[in-house]
Design a protein around this motif. Sequence first.
Motif, mmCIF file in Angstrom:
data_model
loop_
_atom_site.group_PDB
_atom_site.id
_atom_site.type_symbol
_atom_site.label_atom_id
_atom_site.label_comp_id
_atom_site.label_asym_id
_atom_site.label_seq_id
_atom_site.Cartn_x
_atom_site.Cartn_y
_atom_site.Cartn_z
ATOM 1 N N THR A 68 42.571 18.770 5.895
ATOM 2 C CA THR A 68 42.260 18.174 4.778
ATOM 3 C C THR A 68 42.209 16.706 4.914
ATOM 4 O O THR A 68 41.473 15.718 4.066
ATOM 5 C CB THR A 68 42.831 18.326 3.406
ATOM 6 O OG1 THR A 68 43.966 18.191 3.317
ATOM 7 C CG2 THR A 68 42.501 19.928 3.043
ATOM 8 N N GLU A 69 43.205 15.928 5.830
ATOM 9 C CA GLU A 69 43.118 14.502 5.896
ATOM 10 C C GLU A 69 42.438 14.053 7.101
ATOM 11 O O GLU A 69 42.377 12.795 7.407
ATOM 12 C CB GLU A 69 44.798 14.389 6.048
ATOM 13 C CG GLU A 69 45.535 14.651 5.017
ATOM 14 C CD GLU A 69 47.059 14.762 5.395
ATOM 15 O OE1 GLU A 69 47.733 14.512 4.267
ATOM 16 O OE2 GLU A 69 47.501 14.904 6.240
ATOM 17 N N LEU A 70 41.834 14.805 8.049
ATOM 18 C CA LEU A 70 41.243 14.433 8.860
ATOM 19 C C LEU A 70 40.086 13.376 8.934
ATOM 20 O O LEU A 70 39.892 12.480 9.707
ATOM 21 C CB LEU A 70 40.345 15.705 9.584
ATOM 22 C CG LEU A 70 41.328 16.529 10.664
ATOM 23 C CD1 LEU A 70 40.703 17.805 11.056
ATOM 24 C CD2 LEU A 70 42.197 15.811 11.796
ATOM 25 N N PRO A 71 39.506 13.288 7.787
ATOM 26 C CA PRO A 71 38.548 12.148 7.433
ATOM 27 C C PRO A 71 39.307 10.689 7.401
ATOM 28 O O PRO A 71 38.578 9.691 7.544
ATOM 29 C CB PRO A 71 37.842 12.585 6.041
ATOM 30 C CG PRO A 71 37.885 13.940 6.036
ATOM 31 C CD PRO A 71 39.362 14.270 6.756
ATOM 32 N N LEU A 72 40.538 10.800 7.184
ATOM 33 C CA LEU A 72 41.170 9.534 7.232
ATOM 34 C C LEU A 72 41.260 8.880 8.614
ATOM 35 O O LEU A 72 41.583 7.472 8.661
ATOM 36 C CB LEU A 72 42.785 9.488 6.654
ATOM 37 C CG LEU A 72 42.780 10.127 5.308
ATOM 38 C CD1 LEU A 72 44.385 10.444 5.008
ATOM 39 C CD2 LEU A 72 42.588 8.865 4.346
ATOM 40 N N GLY A 120 49.461 5.544 7.586
ATOM 41 C CA GLY A 120 49.271 5.385 9.116
ATOM 42 C C GLY A 120 48.917 6.720 9.778
ATOM 43 O O GLY A 120 49.186 7.623 9.275
ATOM 44 N N ALA A 121 48.433 6.416 11.064
ATOM 45 C CA ALA A 121 48.381 7.719 11.950
ATOM 46 C C ALA A 121 48.138 7.294 13.273
ATOM 47 O O ALA A 121 48.074 6.051 13.783
ATOM 48 C CB ALA A 121 46.793 8.346 11.733
ATOM 49 N N ALA A 122 48.786 8.081 14.378
ATOM 50 C CA ALA A 122 48.940 7.918 15.733
ATOM 51 C C ALA A 122 48.117 9.202 16.114
ATOM 52 O O ALA A 122 48.692 10.304 16.124
ATOM 53 C CB ALA A 122 50.063 7.500 16.316
ATOM 54 N N ASP A 162 39.009 5.818 8.770
ATOM 55 C CA ASP A 162 39.634 4.518 8.166
ATOM 56 C C ASP A 162 40.921 3.963 9.251
ATOM 57 O O ASP A 162 40.785 2.901 9.388
ATOM 58 C CB ASP A 162 40.419 5.070 6.887
ATOM 59 C CG ASP A 162 39.430 5.457 5.683
ATOM 60 O OD1 ASP A 162 38.408 5.052 5.911
ATOM 61 O OD2 ASP A 162 40.071 6.034 4.764
ATOM 62 N N PHE A 163 41.541 4.935 9.685
ATOM 63 C CA PHE A 163 42.661 4.383 10.735
ATOM 64 C C PHE A 163 41.839 3.778 11.937
ATOM 65 O O PHE A 163 42.679 2.991 12.380
ATOM 66 C CB PHE A 163 43.683 5.301 10.953
ATOM 67 C CG PHE A 163 44.533 5.602 9.589
ATOM 68 C CD1 PHE A 163 45.294 4.658 9.081
ATOM 69 C CD2 PHE A 163 44.420 6.791 9.044
ATOM 70 C CE1 PHE A 163 46.111 4.652 8.064
ATOM 71 C CE2 PHE A 163 45.313 7.206 8.060
ATOM 72 C CZ PHE A 163 46.042 6.001 7.302
ATOM 73 N N LEU A 164 40.752 4.372 12.472
ATOM 74 C CA LEU A 164 40.164 3.872 13.421
ATOM 75 C C LEU A 164 39.818 2.495 13.189
ATOM 76 O O LEU A 164 39.772 1.718 14.087
ATOM 77 C CB LEU A 164 38.993 4.730 13.772
ATOM 78 C CG LEU A 164 38.082 4.411 15.057
ATOM 79 C CD1 LEU A 164 38.974 4.146 16.417
ATOM 80 C CD2 LEU A 164 36.924 5.049 15.314
ATOM 81 N N TYR A 165 39.409 2.258 12.075
ATOM 82 C CA TYR A 165 38.786 0.886 11.546
ATOM 83 C C TYR A 165 39.888 -0.162 11.589
ATOM 84 O O TYR A 165 39.844 -1.180 12.089
ATOM 85 C CB TYR A 165 38.000 0.819 10.337
ATOM 86 C CG TYR A 165 37.541 -0.437 9.768
ATOM 87 C CD1 TYR A 165 36.308 -0.990 10.254
ATOM 88 C CD2 TYR A 165 38.203 -1.137 9.000
ATOM 89 C CE1 TYR A 165 35.947 -2.247 9.787
ATOM 90 C CE2 TYR A 165 37.650 -2.388 8.546
ATOM 91 C CZ TYR A 165 36.645 -2.939 9.198
ATOM 92 O OH TYR A 165 36.197 -4.262 8.773
ATOM 93 N N GLU A 166 40.988 0.431 11.080
ATOM 94 C CA GLU A 166 42.278 -0.543 10.834
ATOM 95 C C GLU A 166 42.986 -0.845 12.489
ATOM 96 O O GLU A 166 43.602 -1.730 12.716
ATOM 97 C CB GLU A 166 43.473 0.404 10.123
ATOM 98 C CG GLU A 166 42.977 0.441 8.484
ATOM 99 C CD GLU A 166 42.632 -0.984 7.952
ATOM 100 O OE1 GLU A 166 43.310 -1.973 8.402
ATOM 101 O OE2 GLU A 166 41.962 -1.208 6.943
ATOM 102 N N ALA A 174 34.864 14.846 15.007
ATOM 103 C CA ALA A 174 35.419 16.424 15.144
ATOM 104 C C ALA A 174 36.761 16.605 15.802
ATOM 105 O O ALA A 174 36.932 17.238 16.720
ATOM 106 C CB ALA A 174 34.336 17.092 16.288
ATOM 107 N N PHE A 175 37.757 15.779 15.188
ATOM 108 C CA PHE A 175 38.902 15.629 15.695
ATOM 109 C C PHE A 175 39.659 16.991 15.433
ATOM 110 O O PHE A 175 39.545 17.635 14.484
ATOM 111 C CB PHE A 175 39.704 14.523 15.061
ATOM 112 C CG PHE A 175 41.060 14.330 15.732
ATOM 113 C CD1 PHE A 175 41.217 13.769 16.971
ATOM 114 C CD2 PHE A 175 42.276 15.402 15.269
ATOM 115 C CE1 PHE A 175 42.418 13.262 17.450
ATOM 116 C CE2 PHE A 175 43.477 15.101 15.858
ATOM 117 C CZ PHE A 175 43.416 13.941 17.228
#
Length: 164
Positions: free
Chosen positions: A11-15, A69-71, A18-22, A49-50
Motif C-alpha cells: 500500500t506504500e508503493l506510491p510513495l 524515507g526509502a532506499a 515522492d522519494f524519487l523526486y526527493e 510497477a515496483f
Amino acid sequence: MELLIRPIRPTELPLLEDFLYEALWQPDPAQRLPREVVRTPALRPYAEAFGSRAGDCCLVAEVGGEVVGAAWCRMIHGFGWIGEPIPELAVALYPSFRGRGFGTRLLRALLEELSGRGFRAVSLSVQRDNPAAKLYLRLGFRTVAEHDGEWVMRCDLGDRTGAE
C-alpha cells in the motif's frame, strides 16, 4: 525520535514517486524541478510497477508511524547502471528528516539486505557536488565512472562489517 527500518508495504508503493523526486539533487530551492519529472522516460523505471521485477527491494524509514524515507533498488539500465546482474539503488528522506543519521542507517540496512539476498554489488549515480556523495564514500562506494559532474559508484557487498 525512534527510527524503524522495515520492508515497504504494497500500500506504500506510491510513495516511491515522492522519494524519487526527493532523491533528485536540487541545490537551488528557488528553482526546483516540477514533480512530473519523475514520470519522464529517464526516471520512470526507478519506481514504475515496483515489486514486479526480480531483484526489486525496498526498505523504508518510519518515524512515529510515518514513512519518512526509502532506499530501494532494482535491475534497470538507469543513470548508475554498470552491468548485469548489479542492481541500481536510490535513497531519499524527506528534507526535515535529513542530517540525523537516518539515511546512513537506512542505506546500511539495504546493503545488508542485498548482501543477504546474494547480490555481489550495487550501483548508483550521484552528482559529485551532492552532499550525499560523502555518505556513499563512507559506506564503501567507489567511483567507477564520471560524466558531466555525475559519479557512477559501485559498492561491493561481500563483507559489510568493515563499512562505516
